[in-house]
Design an enzyme around this catalytic site. Structure first.
Site, PDB file in Angstrom:
ATOM      1  N   GLY A  23      -1.021  16.525  19.479  1.00 33.68           N
ATOM      2  CA  GLY A  23       0.415  16.797  19.392  1.00 33.68           C
ATOM      3  C   GLY A  23       0.951  16.795  17.973  1.00 33.68           C
ATOM      4  N   LYS A  71      -2.196  29.727  26.790  1.00 36.51           N
ATOM      5  CA  LYS A  71      -0.834  30.201  27.018  1.00 36.51           C
ATOM      6  C   LYS A  71      -0.012  30.326  25.753  1.00 36.51           C
ATOM      7  CE  LYS A  71      -0.429  28.610  31.765  1.00 36.51           C
ATOM      8  NZ  LYS A  71       0.378  27.829  32.710  1.00 36.51           N
ATOM      9  N   GLY A  99      -7.309  19.164  20.210  1.00 38.37           N
ATOM     10  CA  GLY A  99      -8.450  18.737  21.033  1.00 38.37           C
ATOM     11  C   GLY A  99      -9.449  19.834  21.351  1.00 38.37           C
TER      12      GLY A  99
END
Length: 397
Positions: free
Chosen positions: A378, A198, A355
Site C-alpha cells: 500500500g 484491474k 506484493g
C-alpha cells in the site's frame, strides 16, 4: 547532498544506555509456529544491530495482524520472538503491555526487546494521544524503519515522531533514497511498467505517472481495458468496460504531457484459464470472441525491451500477464530479465514494488539484480500516486 529527513547518522554517537523505540514491520506470514517468509525480519537487521552495537536499549514496536484493539493470543508478537532471535543471532526479550515499564527498566545497554502488538490498543490506529504517551514514556529516541506502514498515521508510525527526537532507520532511509531516484529526481528518460488485473485499483497511479514519466508500459488485465478504449475487441478477456472512458482520459492526458503509452500489439490468448492450455499468439485485432488475452506477445516484449534500453530509470509495479500460471509468465519474466541485465550493466536505475511484483521478480530470478525492490504494498502504491505518506512526512527535518 543533505537529506530531507534525519537518519541514524544524526542521532549522535553516544547513545549507550539510551532507550530507542524502533518501529519495524514484523507482520510476517506465520503458520503452525513457523515464519514462512522472513524477508521483513531480515530487513530490520541493519538498524537494530547498529543501535544495539552502540549500546542502545532497542525497543521494537510493531503490529501483527488486525486485532482491532483487543489483545488476542494468536496475534501476540510473543510467538515471533524465537524466529526473530534466529534471524538476528542475538537474544531477544519479549515485553508485555501489562508490565511494560517495569520490564523495560530491567534492560541493559545493547539489549533488544520486542514490545507486544501495538494494535492491542484501540487508539493505535486512531493515533490517539494517550497511546502515543504510553509508548513515548518508554523511550528517549524514536526511529521509524517501517516504510511499509508509513502510509498510515498511527500512534507508532506518525504520532511518536512528534513526541521524541525522530529519525529514519536504515531500511527506511534506503527505501526513501531509492524512491527519490526513481520519481523524485530521476534521470530521464523514465519508464514505468504498470500491470495487474484491474485499472480501477491503479487509476490514481496512472493519472499521476503520465505527468512524470516518458514511457508508460501497461500490461496485465488492465491493458485490456485500454485496448477496449481504443476500439479493440478483447473477447472474453478480463476487462473493465465501464472504465474505457477513464482510460481514454488517461491516454489524452499522456498525449498532452508528452508521455508515450505502450500497449501490447501482439498477445497470447487461450479459450480457458488454466496451466498450459492450447494457446495462440495473435495481433490484438485477431482475438476471437471466445478467447481471452492472458499475456503480452513476444514481438511487443522485444519492442518494450528496446524502450528500456533507451531509458535511464525504471519504476515497476505489477506483472505483464497472468504470471502465476504457466505459460502466461513469459512476458513478465522476459522483460524483467532485460531490466535486470540493464541494471547490472549500470545503464538503468530500476525500482520495483508491491506484493505481486516482488513475487514476479523472484519467480524470474532477478529480484537481487534490480537497484531496489520494495516489499511495501500500500505505501509503495500511494507513493506512486504522488500522495504524501504521514510516517515519512513526520520525519522531515
Amino acid at each position: 547532498m543533505a537529506k530531507s529527513f534525519r537518519t541514524l547518522d544524526d542521532i549522535g554517537s553516544d547513545i549507550r544506555g539510551k532507550r530507542v523505540l524502533v518501529r519495524e514491520d514484523l507482520n510476517v506470514p506465520f503458520a503452525d509456529g513457523v515464519v514462512t517468509d522472513d524477508t521483513r525480519l531480515r530487513a530490520t537487521l541493519p538498524t537494530v544491530l547498529e543501535l544495539a552495537d552502540k549500546g542502545a536499549i532497542v525497543l521494537i514496536l510493531a503490529h501483527f495482524g488486525r486485532p482491532k484493539g483487543v489483545p488476542t493470543p494468536e496475534m501476540s508478537l510473543a510467538q515471533i520472538v524465537k524466529p526473530y532471535e534466529a534471524v538476528l543471532g542475538r537474544a531477544v526479550r519479549y515485553v508485555d503491555w501489562e508490565g511494560d515499564a517495569a520490564n523495560v527498566a530491567t534492560l541493559q545497554p545493547g539489549d533488544i526487546a520486542v514490545l507486544e502488538n501495538t494494535r492491542f490498543f484501540g487508539g493505535e490506529e486512531k493515533n490517539a494521544g494517550d497511546v502515543i504517551d504510553r509508548f513515548a514514556v518508554l523511550g528517549d529516541f524514536y526511529v521509524n524503519d517501517a516504510f511499509s506502514a508509513a502510509h498510515r498515521a498511527h500512534a507508532s508510525t506518525e504520532g511518536l515522531a512528534h513526541r521524541l527526537p525522530a529519525f529514519a532507520g536504515r531500511a527506511m532511509e534506503a527505501e526513501l533514497d531509492a524512491l527519490q531516484k526513481a520519481l523524485g529526481e530521476p534521470e530521464h528518460p523514465v519508464a514505468a511498467v504498470v500491470g495487474g488485473a484491474k485499472v480501477s485499483t491503479k487509476l490514481d497511479v496512472l493519472k499521476h505517472l503520465v505527468g512524470k514519466v516518458d514511457h508508460l508500459i501497461i500490461g496485465g488485465g488492465m491493458a485490456n481495458t485500454f485496448l477496449a478504449a481504443r476500439g479493440v475487441n478483447v473477447g472474453k478477456s478480463l476487462c473493465e468496460h465501464d472504465l474505457t472512458g477513464t482510460a481514454e482520459e488517461i491516454l489524452d492526458a499522456a498525449d498532452r504531457a508528452g508521455c508515450t503509452v505502450h500497449l501490447p500489439y501482439d498477445v497470447v490468448v487461450a479459450k480457458e484459464f488454466r496451466p498450459n492450455p492450447p494457446t495462440r499468439t495473435v495481433n490484438v485485432h485477431e482475438v476471437a470472441p471466445d478467447e481471452m488475452i492472458l499475456d503480452v506477445g513476444p514481438s511487443a516484449v522485444e519492442a518494450l525491451g528496446d524502450v528500456l534500453k533507451n531509458c535511464r530509470t525504471l519504476v515497476w509495479n505489477g506483472p505483464m500477464g497472468a504470471f502465476e500460471t504457466a505459460p502466461f509468465d513469459t512476458a513478465t519474466v522476459a522483460l524483467a530479465k532485460t531490466a535486470a541485465a540493464l541494471t547490472v550493466d549500470g545503464s538503468l536505475v530500476s525500482v520495483a514494488g508491491g506484493g505481486d511484483t516482488v513475487a514476479a521478480l523472484n519467480h524470474a530470478g532477478v529480484a537481487d539484480d534490480f537497484t531496489f525492490v520494495s516489499t511495501a504494498g500500500g505505501a509503495f502504491l500511494e507513493w506512486m500516486e504522488g500522495r504524501e505518506l504521514p510516517g515519512v512526512a513526520a520525519l522531515a527535518r
